[in-house]
Design a protein around this motif. Structure first.
Motif, mmCIF file in Angstrom:
data_model
loop_
_atom_site.group_PDB
_atom_site.id
_atom_site.type_symbol
_atom_site.label_atom_id
_atom_site.label_comp_id
_atom_site.label_asym_id
_atom_site.label_seq_id
_atom_site.Cartn_x
_atom_site.Cartn_y
_atom_site.Cartn_z
ATOM 1 N N GLN A 240 0.860 -1.194 0.033
ATOM 2 C CA GLN A 240 0.049 0.027 0.081
ATOM 3 C C GLN A 240 1.013 1.095 0.110
ATOM 4 O OE1 GLN A 240 -3.516 -0.507 0.173
ATOM 5 N NE2 GLN A 240 -3.565 1.792 -0.583
ATOM 6 N N LEU A 241 0.924 1.859 -1.129
ATOM 7 C CA LEU A 241 2.017 3.166 -1.450
ATOM 8 C C LEU A 241 1.266 4.205 -0.941
ATOM 9 C CD1 LEU A 241 4.613 3.562 -2.516
ATOM 10 C CD2 LEU A 241 3.659 4.234 -4.563
ATOM 11 N N TYR A 242 -0.033 4.611 -1.251
ATOM 12 C CA TYR A 242 -0.968 5.846 -0.611
ATOM 13 C C TYR A 242 -2.478 5.247 -0.381
ATOM 14 C CZ TYR A 242 3.289 8.260 -2.591
ATOM 15 O OH TYR A 242 4.230 8.860 -2.792
ATOM 16 N N ASP A 243 -2.922 6.263 -0.132
ATOM 17 C CA ASP A 243 -4.583 5.639 0.169
ATOM 18 C C ASP A 243 -5.051 5.039 -1.116
ATOM 19 O OD1 ASP A 243 -4.190 6.418 2.886
ATOM 20 O OD2 ASP A 243 -5.166 8.348 2.873
ATOM 21 N N GLN A 244 -4.835 5.481 -2.077
ATOM 22 C CA GLN A 244 -5.348 5.135 -3.443
ATOM 23 C C GLN A 244 -4.419 4.350 -4.293
ATOM 24 O OE1 GLN A 244 -7.434 8.803 -5.071
ATOM 25 N NE2 GLN A 244 -8.919 8.647 -3.497
ATOM 26 N N TRP A 245 -3.287 4.083 -3.734
ATOM 27 C CA TRP A 245 -2.284 3.484 -4.747
ATOM 28 C C TRP A 245 -1.739 2.329 -3.887
ATOM 29 C CZ3 TRP A 245 -0.969 4.978 -9.623
ATOM 30 C CH2 TRP A 245 -1.651 6.356 -10.100
ATOM 31 N N GLU A 246 -1.878 0.893 -4.845
ATOM 32 C CA GLU A 246 -1.367 -0.388 -4.284
ATOM 33 C C GLU A 246 -0.605 -0.708 -5.221
ATOM 34 O OE1 GLU A 246 -3.181 -3.243 -0.930
ATOM 35 O OE2 GLU A 246 -4.098 -3.614 -3.256
ATOM 36 N N ILE A 247 0.662 -1.311 -4.798
ATOM 37 C CA ILE A 247 1.456 -2.034 -5.884
ATOM 38 C C ILE A 247 1.453 -3.416 -5.742
ATOM 39 C CG2 ILE A 247 3.743 -2.349 -6.851
ATOM 40 C CD1 ILE A 247 4.693 0.602 -5.482
ATOM 41 N N HIS A 248 1.165 -3.879 -7.240
ATOM 42 C CA HIS A 248 1.147 -5.499 -7.174
ATOM 43 C C HIS A 248 2.309 -5.981 -7.923
ATOM 44 C CE1 HIS A 248 -3.169 -6.374 -5.255
ATOM 45 N NE2 HIS A 248 -3.097 -4.992 -5.307
ATOM 46 N N VAL A 249 2.981 -7.016 -7.448
ATOM 47 C CA VAL A 249 3.951 -7.874 -8.015
ATOM 48 C C VAL A 249 3.499 -9.554 -7.962
ATOM 49 C CG1 VAL A 249 6.365 -8.097 -8.586
ATOM 50 C CG2 VAL A 249 5.539 -5.980 -8.061
ATOM 51 N N ALA A 250 3.794 -10.096 -8.888
ATOM 52 C CA ALA A 250 3.502 -11.667 -8.690
ATOM 53 C C ALA A 250 4.388 -12.476 -9.804
ATOM 54 C CB ALA A 250 2.041 -12.144 -8.782
ATOM 55 N N ALA A 251 5.160 -13.603 -9.529
ATOM 56 C CA ALA A 251 5.802 -14.474 -10.237
ATOM 57 C C ALA A 251 4.916 -15.674 -10.054
ATOM 58 C CB ALA A 251 7.047 -14.676 -10.039
ATOM 59 N N LEU A 252 4.203 -16.505 -11.158
ATOM 60 C CA LEU A 252 3.432 -17.444 -11.076
ATOM 61 C C LEU A 252 4.251 -18.617 -11.978
ATOM 62 C CD1 LEU A 252 -0.031 -15.778 -11.761
ATOM 63 C CD2 LEU A 252 1.134 -16.353 -9.573
ATOM 64 N N ASP A 253 3.622 -19.928 -11.597
ATOM 65 C CA ASP A 253 4.153 -20.891 -12.439
ATOM 66 C C ASP A 253 5.611 -21.008 -12.450
ATOM 67 O OD1 ASP A 253 1.376 -21.571 -12.688
ATOM 68 O OD2 ASP A 253 1.316 -20.498 -14.609
ATOM 69 N N LEU A 254 6.647 -20.664 -11.148
ATOM 70 C CA LEU A 254 8.028 -21.039 -11.247
ATOM 71 C C LEU A 254 8.094 -22.516 -10.978
ATOM 72 C CD1 LEU A 254 8.921 -17.937 -9.451
ATOM 73 C CD2 LEU A 254 8.888 -18.330 -11.880
ATOM 74 N N GLY A 255 8.778 -23.311 -11.572
ATOM 75 C CA GLY A 255 9.041 -24.723 -11.308
ATOM 76 C C GLY A 255 9.480 -25.685 -12.464
ATOM 77 N N PHE A 256 9.246 -27.035 -12.138
ATOM 78 C CA PHE A 256 9.876 -27.860 -13.115
ATOM 79 C C PHE A 256 8.916 -29.130 -13.247
ATOM 80 C CE2 PHE A 256 11.676 -28.859 -9.282
ATOM 81 C CZ PHE A 256 11.808 -30.425 -9.378
ATOM 82 N N ILE A 257 9.063 -29.973 -14.232
ATOM 83 C CA ILE A 257 8.561 -31.234 -14.070
ATOM 84 C C ILE A 257 9.634 -32.066 -15.032
ATOM 85 C CG2 ILE A 257 6.700 -32.846 -15.329
ATOM 86 C CD1 ILE A 257 4.783 -30.513 -15.365
ATOM 87 N N SER A 258 9.835 -33.298 -14.234
ATOM 88 C CA SER A 258 10.678 -34.259 -14.545
ATOM 89 C C SER A 258 10.087 -35.519 -15.478
ATOM 90 C CB SER A 258 11.836 -34.738 -13.704
ATOM 91 O OG SER A 258 12.517 -35.809 -14.130
ATOM 92 N N TRP A 259 10.207 -35.486 -16.622
ATOM 93 C CA TRP A 259 9.208 -36.433 -17.442
ATOM 94 C C TRP A 259 9.988 -37.800 -17.675
ATOM 95 C CZ3 TRP A 259 4.499 -34.899 -18.740
ATOM 96 C CH2 TRP A 259 4.328 -33.533 -18.793
ATOM 97 N N ASP A 260 8.985 -38.955 -17.626
ATOM 98 C CA ASP A 260 9.693 -40.196 -18.082
ATOM 99 C C ASP A 260 9.141 -40.549 -19.298
ATOM 100 O OD1 ASP A 260 10.542 -42.923 -17.862
ATOM 101 O OD2 ASP A 260 8.886 -43.578 -16.712
#
Length: 264
Positions: A240-260
């Motif tokens: 929450q930066l100011y009363d009417q300003w909010e910063i959002h940051v997200a990193a999704l689907d970080l990962g791996f799959i080991s396939w057979d």
């Protein structure tokens, strides 16, 4: 007209560095908090007292090397020259084209004062990379456009996979900042990975005969059941930066799959 609509669809969906999405939200209660699916830090901020159940489905198509300025510079009209510019962008060797779909269910509740989320998602994705404008033209216009000609390309990449994930998440508050973390256990359903794909396609002048030759290395999963295991994480931060300003940051689907699987 149909070709014009197809090119305009690609123009507005496949914008540079942005994955445009069509999203369908299925709310199973009036207090569902669908936004937490894309921002883990919002967990616990929904208007629910005990339990919230959210459903979400989406489709996406994106590319990291595509420009709409050729259309804008030509009076917003789709001329043959503009079509060729679009095809050249799609066939750039540095371009990566992704499309996919998924659906998921997210259950949110509290463990004491700590917000908790349990989720399930099933998704599939296709990724490919072209090297020749002729290949992009072949996909968009069909082989009849090349009647009496030979079309070829080499070192193409095509990958197709589907997976399931089971997730457990929570969020913490530090003053004006919230941190959300969602850990995932991944199950790989199926994968087909083509590397070093090369082809040569000849279409007869009358369009009645097609001759195609190809070489490739392909990795395929071995069975119809679970063929891969992995792990992943989603991380999100809000401030929450100011009363009417909010910063959002997200990193999704970080990962791996080991396939057979096997290489053929």
């Amino acid at each position: 007209m149909l070709r014009y609509i197809a090119f305009m669809l690609i123009t507005f969906i496949s914008t540079s560095t942005i994955f445009s999405q069509m999203r369908l939200q299925l709310r199973h209660s009036p207090w569902a908090s669908v936004p937490t699916i894309v921002q883990p830090a919002l967990l616990g901020q929904g208007k629910y007292e005990y339990v919230s159940v959210s459903g979400d489905a989406q489709f996406w198509l994106g590319t990291n090397s595509f420009r709409i300025d050729p259309i804008l510079q030509n009076g917003n009209t789709l001329t043959e020259e503009v079509e060729n510019d679009i095809i050249a962008d799609l066939a750039d060797s540095d371009n990566q084209i992704n499309l996919g779909t998924d659906y998921q269910i997210l259950v949110q509740t509290y463990m004491g004062e700590l917000p908790i989320s349990l989720g399930y998602k099933s998704g599939s994705q296709v990724y490919f990379q072209l090297n020749s404008p002729e290949t992009a033209s072949l996909i968009l216009k069909g082989n009849s456009f090349f009647a009496g000609q030979t079309v070829s390309d080499e070192d193409l990449i095509f990958r197709d996979w589907s997976y399931q994930e089971i997730s457990l998440g929570t969020a913490f508050e530090f003053g004006e900042t919230r941190l959300g973390i969602r850990a995932k256990f991944l199950l790989g359903d199926r994968a087909t990975l083509y590397n070093d794909l090369s082809y040569e396609l000849f279409t007869a002048g009358d369009g009645r005969q097609v001759d195609i030759r190809s070489t490739y290395d392909v990795f395929q999963t071995a069975s119809s059941g679970i063929d891969g295991y992995g792990a992943g994480v989603d991380i999100g931060i809000t401030h929450q930066l100011y009363d009417q300003w909010e910063i959002h940051v997200a990193a999704l689907d970080l990962g791996f799959i080991s396939w057979d699987g096997v290489i053929r």
